[in-house]
Design a protein around this motif. Structure first.
Motif, PDB file in Angstrom:
ATOM      1  N   VAL A   3     -10.386   1.404  -1.784  1.00  0.00           N
ATOM      2  CA  VAL A   3      -9.023   1.297  -1.261  1.00  0.00           C
ATOM      3  C   VAL A   3      -8.943   0.238  -0.177  1.00  0.00           C
ATOM      4  O   VAL A   3      -8.024  -0.564  -0.122  1.00  0.00           O
ATOM      5  N   ASN A   6      -7.981  -3.284  -0.905  1.00  0.00           N
ATOM      6  CA  ASN A   6      -6.618  -3.576  -1.306  1.00  0.00           C
ATOM      7  C   ASN A   6      -5.644  -3.542  -0.151  1.00  0.00           C
ATOM      8  O   ASN A   6      -4.575  -4.124  -0.211  1.00  0.00           O
ATOM      9  N   VAL A   7      -5.987  -2.816   0.857  1.00  0.00           N
ATOM     10  CA  VAL A   7      -5.062  -2.650   1.972  1.00  0.00           C
ATOM     11  C   VAL A   7      -5.550  -3.494   3.138  1.00  0.00           C
ATOM     12  O   VAL A   7      -6.473  -3.131   3.841  1.00  0.00           O
ATOM     13  N   LEU A   8      -4.929  -4.642   3.279  1.00  0.00           N
ATOM     14  CA  LEU A   8      -5.390  -5.568   4.295  1.00  0.00           C
ATOM     15  C   LEU A   8      -4.567  -5.388   5.573  1.00  0.00           C
ATOM     16  O   LEU A   8      -3.693  -6.172   5.882  1.00  0.00           O
ATOM     17  N   VAL A   9      -4.826  -4.320   6.272  1.00  0.00           N
ATOM     18  CA  VAL A   9      -4.097  -4.093   7.514  1.00  0.00           C
ATOM     19  C   VAL A   9      -5.068  -4.198   8.661  1.00  0.00           C
ATOM     20  O   VAL A   9      -6.119  -3.569   8.645  1.00  0.00           O
ATOM     21  N   ARG A  11      -6.407  -3.238  11.970  1.00  0.00           N
ATOM     22  CA  ARG A  11      -6.287  -2.060  12.826  1.00  0.00           C
ATOM     23  C   ARG A  11      -6.212  -2.523  14.274  1.00  0.00           C
ATOM     24  O   ARG A  11      -7.149  -3.098  14.787  1.00  0.00           O
ATOM     25  N   GLY A 202      15.323 -12.595   3.644  1.00  0.00           N
ATOM     26  CA  GLY A 202      13.901 -12.504   3.305  1.00  0.00           C
ATOM     27  C   GLY A 202      13.577 -13.254   2.032  1.00  0.00           C
ATOM     28  O   GLY A 202      12.551 -13.925   1.927  1.00  0.00           O
ATOM     29  N   ASN A 203      14.445 -13.152   1.026  1.00  0.00           N
ATOM     30  CA  ASN A 203      14.220 -13.858  -0.237  1.00  0.00           C
ATOM     31  C   ASN A 203      15.520 -13.793  -1.053  1.00  0.00           C
ATOM     32  O   ASN A 203      15.798 -12.812  -1.718  1.00  0.00           O
ATOM     33  N   ALA A 206      15.166 -13.143  -4.856  1.00  0.00           N
ATOM     34  CA  ALA A 206      14.789 -11.764  -5.168  1.00  0.00           C
ATOM     35  C   ALA A 206      15.980 -10.831  -4.959  1.00  0.00           C
ATOM     36  O   ALA A 206      16.194  -9.904  -5.735  1.00  0.00           O
TER      37      ALA A 206
ATOM     38  N   LYS B 337       6.183 -13.525  -6.059  1.00  0.00           N
ATOM     39  CA  LYS B 337       6.450 -13.730  -4.638  1.00  0.00           C
ATOM     40  C   LYS B 337       7.760 -14.465  -4.417  1.00  0.00           C
ATOM     41  O   LYS B 337       8.467 -14.224  -3.453  1.00  0.00           O
ATOM     42  N   GLY B 340      10.524 -11.878  -6.980  1.00  0.00           N
ATOM     43  CA  GLY B 340      10.478 -10.436  -7.159  1.00  0.00           C
ATOM     44  C   GLY B 340      10.508  -9.648  -5.861  1.00  0.00           C
ATOM     45  O   GLY B 340      10.996  -8.532  -5.831  1.00  0.00           O
ATOM     46  N   LEU B 341       9.978 -10.229  -4.796  1.00  0.00           N
ATOM     47  CA  LEU B 341       9.755  -9.458  -3.582  1.00  0.00           C
ATOM     48  C   LEU B 341      10.370 -10.115  -2.359  1.00  0.00           C
ATOM     49  O   LEU B 341      10.485 -11.328  -2.297  1.00  0.00           O
ATOM     50  N   VAL B 342      10.757  -9.275  -1.409  1.00  0.00           N
ATOM     51  CA  VAL B 342      11.039  -9.778  -0.069  1.00  0.00           C
ATOM     52  C   VAL B 342       9.739  -9.555   0.699  1.00  0.00           C
ATOM     53  O   VAL B 342       9.453  -8.464   1.160  1.00  0.00           O
ATOM     54  N   ARG B 384      -1.440   1.336  -3.603  1.00  0.00           N
ATOM     55  CA  ARG B 384      -2.368   1.515  -2.496  1.00  0.00           C
ATOM     56  C   ARG B 384      -1.859   0.780  -1.274  1.00  0.00           C
ATOM     57  O   ARG B 384      -1.763  -0.437  -1.269  1.00  0.00           O
ATOM     58  N   MET B 385      -1.519   1.560  -0.258  1.00  0.00           N
ATOM     59  CA  MET B 385      -0.908   0.974   0.936  1.00  0.00           C
ATOM     60  C   MET B 385      -1.209   1.857   2.124  1.00  0.00           C
ATOM     61  O   MET B 385      -1.588   3.022   1.972  1.00  0.00           O
ATOM     62  N   ALA B 386      -1.004   1.281   3.327  1.00  0.00           N
ATOM     63  CA  ALA B 386      -1.215   2.072   4.535  1.00  0.00           C
ATOM     64  C   ALA B 386      -0.053   3.033   4.734  1.00  0.00           C
ATOM     65  O   ALA B 386      -0.193   4.066   5.371  1.00  0.00           O
ATOM     66  N   GLN B 390       4.418  -0.582   5.400  1.00  0.00           N
ATOM     67  CA  GLN B 390       3.563  -1.772   5.362  1.00  0.00           C
ATOM     68  C   GLN B 390       4.318  -2.953   4.759  1.00  0.00           C
ATOM     69  O   GLN B 390       5.082  -2.808   3.796  1.00  0.00           O
ATOM     70  N   THR B 394       1.180  -8.107   2.696  1.00  0.00           N
ATOM     71  CA  THR B 394      -0.227  -7.812   2.919  1.00  0.00           C
ATOM     72  C   THR B 394      -0.838  -6.948   1.811  1.00  0.00           C
ATOM     73  O   THR B 394      -1.993  -6.569   1.911  1.00  0.00           O
ATOM     74  N   SER B 396      -2.275  -6.281  -2.115  1.00  0.00           N
ATOM     75  CA  SER B 396      -2.948  -7.092  -3.131  1.00  0.00           C
ATOM     76  C   SER B 396      -1.971  -7.413  -4.252  1.00  0.00           C
ATOM     77  O   SER B 396      -0.914  -6.773  -4.375  1.00  0.00           O
ATOM     78  N   ASN B 399      -0.891  -4.461  -6.442  1.00  0.00           N
ATOM     79  CA  ASN B 399       0.001  -3.516  -5.786  1.00  0.00           C
ATOM     80  C   ASN B 399       1.380  -4.124  -5.552  1.00  0.00           C
ATOM     81  O   ASN B 399       2.389  -3.431  -5.626  1.00  0.00           O
ATOM     82  N   LYS B 407      10.690  -0.906  -8.227  1.00  0.00           N
ATOM     83  CA  LYS B 407      12.090  -0.908  -7.810  1.00  0.00           C
ATOM     84  C   LYS B 407      13.001  -0.662  -9.013  1.00  0.00           C
ATOM     85  O   LYS B 407      14.093  -0.121  -8.864  1.00  0.00           O
ATOM     86  N   TRP B 408      12.528  -1.019 -10.211  1.00  0.00           N
ATOM     87  CA  TRP B 408      13.330  -0.746 -11.413  1.00  0.00           C
ATOM     88  C   TRP B 408      13.169   0.702 -11.861  1.00  0.00           C
ATOM     89  O   TRP B 408      14.076   1.279 -12.452  1.00  0.00           O
ATOM     90  N   ASP B 426      -5.703  -7.774 -10.593  1.00  0.00           N
ATOM     91  CA  ASP B 426      -7.087  -7.456 -10.910  1.00  0.00           C
ATOM     92  C   ASP B 426      -7.165  -6.421 -12.041  1.00  0.00           C
ATOM     93  O   ASP B 426      -6.199  -5.755 -12.366  1.00  0.00           O
TER      94      ASP B 426
END
Lengths: 323, 500
Positions: A3, A6-9, A11, A202-203, A206, B337, B340-342, B384-386, B390, B394, B396, B399, B407-408, B426
């Motif tokens: 995990v 995948n989670v690039l936070v 700390r 933001g976009n 999108a 990017k 699709g996403l903000v 998979r997220m914090a 988040q 940030t 992958s 994800n 969102k759909w 991946d």
């Protein structure tokens, strides 16, 4: 797959995160503490109320600009629109003889209309916001001069009360500022229009592909900016008890500075009403403090320019670190 | 080997999540046209970007005239005599032909630009590529073919010894291709080494001398240009298909998406097909075949000139994303990017983007309800997220893609268009996305999947539509089709040439 990969936070301690997120607030506190040590007059009630009144017009303009900047746009016309709205109100009430509520509504409507014209040029005419609102900066100022024939017009007494102080400690401009700030915060955080602003900034593509009618939302955004400018113009006129065609010249730049110091990004998608409020207070405190310390008006401009550059620089460096 | 003007040995290049090149060799002789062949994503672009100084390899080396060289920038490449003509030309449309040819190094006289000499030099260069055009014409007014010739003339001005051409024929008509070939042959005879990228197999014996085939980031063969097509196709796609495609076909029901005669002039023409409930329809074809353009048009993101789109029995007004959404259509765009996403917004915000309007009562968004719905879908998709707060930036690639699809799902879309759904994703997340596709179709939804990844199209579709040059050129049942079948259709010439 683990995990963690995948989670690039990064700390970081919550305190560090909070400080980084609220840099402007920290700067304001440091400024207030510093000035109260340097000048015994700074912390007096009269002076602080004075700062509040000074900040009010800039803050109200800046709340309106926050909407626009969150969508990734810019509104250079707010100073001129503020002046035009006040002039229309005063002209309607005095030479034209409308009842004061009608004149007030007319003044506000003119502000909203100017915003809508900006938005039509931007959303449907595909003009860059910089150009469309630069044109409006000229047009609105010119119309203010044409209508007033270049002279101040007296404000109806009922409206001029907006410049009063209730009791000893409650200046009405400060109340209006707080109310408009809360309105801005609610719009940004809770309404469809506000959430759409963040998505568009933001976009934009999108947002469009997610079914947000981008052009229509821009109409709302610039109309809000125009409406807030009208309120700011009327508050400014009430303090002087007259509407002046040259009022609020250059205020659009203070408004943009307040928004940016408050942590918004000119590329859009980021910004908060509270940040903008703090940004406007920083500008007002700085001007007031430099006056108390007898710094010349010429040097004040230098200091404020440096502060704006520093605020954005710190923010940019912080963002580079996290990305 | 002696006689090689340029050699690449064991080039490796790693991008986040993707090994783009994994041991590529290339030997290039003076006076040859060397064709680079490979599927989309095989590594052709990465290779030429390394040779032209845009990327730096993580391993391997490049030799010029037998000596190792380091190409760290476009300037280095130019100094070595390597010129590259990309599909998007490097020309300034507002400047004249002569100014473009002398860009960055105009002839000077007394410190001022010597326009007369600049225009004379330009005329000489243009004569060499046999283009009759006034050097004072702004480049923007030339057609594509003549712009390409100006690019070639620019390479001549730099006295390039190696000329890399990225799909130069993709944008040309048949007559223009002939003319291009004549110039390429002439340069070859003058001793220039030419790297020529094309997807059109029939061009290879006409113009090429040798062919290097890339597959999955490796150079798998170097063969003469006279090699039969079948053999080239086999080399290009001949990888073992691993069973990573857990497609569980569902029973097809009513048609959910109907497209009739969809046409956009110059882009695609007369595209008709159906997707039924429970079905996965794959769309294969080369880059530029018009697949993404069709998807965007039927979703309402771009306009079209003729045809009709029906979703769930509802005819869609053209160019209206909102109406398409309301009818139950969803688009997961290829540029995750960019479209699709903000990226700067939180996971929860992104998941709630499509339902923002539905979650609004009297102007106010029910943010708590939005968050609950987002949490549910994030859990269903295993993002998979914090946490929901988040920033999407940030996450992958896999994800991030789940968020776009998610969102759909939050919006309850019944027909999903997935454009390159697993690009840059991946392997683990890929299989999860396939599983999700299975769940959707089992529940009676429909999926239209555009993909340049042939094993994916074959493994995950029920039927495969093949597009070439803006037209639907065939349909294959996925169960019996092979990669060679699809490829052969995708590279086949459409009668009458390109869509006009």
């Amino acid at each position: 797959m683990a995990v963690s990969s995948n989670v690039l936070v990064r700390r970081r301690s919550p305190v560090a995160v909070w400080l980084a997120e609220n840099g402007a607030l920290v700067a304001l506190v440091v400024l207030v503490v510093g000035l109260s040590l340097l000048s015994s007059d700074f912390l007096s009630v009269t002076n602080l109320l004075n700062v509040g009144v000074q900040a009010a017009v800039t803050a109200i303009l800046a709340f309106g600009s926050t909407f626009v900047i969150v969508t990734g746009g810019i509104d250079l016309s707010v100073g001129s629109v503020a002046a035009l709205s006040a002039i229309v109100l005063a002209w309607g009430a005095t030479p034209a003889g409308w009842p004061w509520p009608v004149a007030t509504v007319a003044g506000l409507a003119v502000g909203v209309a100017c915003g809508l014209v900006n938005a039509v040029l931007i959303a449907y005419g595909k003009l860059p916001p910089f150009i469309a609102t630069l044109a409006m900066l000229g047009v609105a100022r010119g119309l203010a001069l044409v209508i007033s024939q270049g002279s101040p017009i007296e404000l109806p007494a009922q409206v001029a009360h907006l410049g009063d102080t209730i009791g000893r400690y409650l200046p009405v401009p400060v109340i209006v500022m707080v109310v408009m700030g809360v309105v801005a915060a609610v719009i940004l955080n809770r309404t469809y229009a506000g959430r759409a602003m963040y998505a568009i900034g933001g976009n934009e593509e999108a947002a469009r592909l997610s079914g947000i009618k981008v052009d229509r939302q821009k109409l709302i955004t610039y109309a809000l900016s125009g409406g807030f400018a009208a309120v700011a113009g009327i508050v400014l006129a009430s303090r002087l008890a007259s509407a002046q065609p040259q009022a609020a010249t250059g205020y659009e730049l203070d408004a943009i500075a307040a928004v940016v110091i408050g942590g918004a990004s000119l590329s859009g998608g980021k910004g908060r009403a509270l940040g903008t409020f703090v940004g406007a207070l920083i500008l007002a405190v700085l001007r007031n403090g430099l006056n108390l310390l007898s710094v010349s008006a010429f040097w004040q401009q230098v200091v404020i320019g440096v502060v704006i550059a520093l605020a954005v620089l710190v923010d940019t460096l912080r963002r580079r670190e996290t990305s | 080997m002696t006689g090689d003007i340029l050699r690449a040995e064991g080039l490796r290049k790693q991008f986040p999540g993707v090994l783009a090149l994994d041991g590529v060799d290339l030997s290039l002789r003076a006076g040859e046209v060397h064709v680079l062949l490979g599927e989309n994503g095989a590594g052709k672009s990465t290779l030429i970007k390394i040779l032209s100084g845009a990327y730096h390899p993580d391993g391997g080396r490049v030799l010029m005239d037998g000596r190792p060289v380091r190409i760290r920038s476009a300037g280095d490449a130019r100094a070595l005599g390597i010129a590259t003509i990309y599909q998007e030309f490097n020309l300034v449309p507002q400047l004249t032909v002569a100014e473009n040819l002398a860009l960055g190094r105009p002839p000077r006289r007394f410190g001022l630009v010597d326009r007369a000499r600049m225009e004379r030099d330009a005329a000489d260069l243009l004569a060499r590529v046999d283009v009759r055009v006034d050097p004072r014409t702004p480049v923007g007014r030339l057609g594509i073919a003549r712009m390409q010739m100006v690019e070639i003339a620019k390479a001549l001005a730099l006295e390039a010894r190696v000329l890399i051409m990225d799909e130069p024929t993709a944008v040309l008509t048949t007559g223009e291709v002939e003319k291009l070939f004549a110039i390429v042959r002439q340069l070859r005879d003058e001793g220039v080494a030419i790297v020529f990228i094309t997807h059109h197999l029939e061009e290879i014996p006409q113009i090429g001398d040798r062919v290097t085939v890339l597959r999955d980031g490796r150079s798998v063969a170097e063969v003469p240009a006279s090699t039969p097509h079948d053999e080239l196709v086999r080399l290009m796609v001949g990888r073992p298909i691993d069973q990573q495609y857990p497609r569980r076909p569902a029973r097809p029901g009513e048609p959910l998406l109907k497209v009739r005669g969809l046409t956009r002039r110059g882009v695609f023409a007369d595209v008709s097909f159906e997707v039924r409930a429970g079905e996965v329809v794959g769309v294969a074809g080369l880059v530029g075949a018009g697949r993404t353009e069709v998807a965007r048009a039927l979703f309402g993101a771009d306009h079209y000139d003729a045809g009709e789109v029906t979703v769930n029995g509802r005819r869609l007004p053209p160019g209206d994303v909102h109406a398409a959404m309301e009818a139950g259509l969803g688009l997961v765009p290829e540029d995750r990017k960019g479209q699709g996403l903000v990226l700067g917004a939180a996971v929860a915000e992104n998941l709630g983007l499509v339902t923002l309007r539905d979650a609004t009562r009297a102007g106010f968004v029910d943010r708590r309800g939005q968050r609950t719905a987002a949490a549910k879908v994030a859990d269903q998709l295993g993002i998979r997220m914090a946490g929901l707060d988040q920033e999407v930036r940030t996450l992958s690639g896999g994800n991030q893609q789940k968020v776009v699809i998610g969102k759909w799902l939050v919006a309850g879309a019944r027909v999903l268009i997935l454009d390159e759904p697993t690009r840059g994703v991946d392997v683990g997340a890929r299989v999860e996305i396939y599983q999700l596709v299975n769940e959707l179709t089992a529940a009676g939804d429909a999926v239209l999947m555009i993909s340049s990844d042939l094993p994916e199209v074959l493994g995950m579709s029920d039927r495969i539509l093949v597009m070439a040059r803006g037209r639907l050129v065939g349909e294959l049942p996925a169960a019996r089709a092979t990669q060679d079948d699809v490829m052969a259709m995708a590279v086949a010439e459409v009668e009458g040439g390109r869509v006009q």
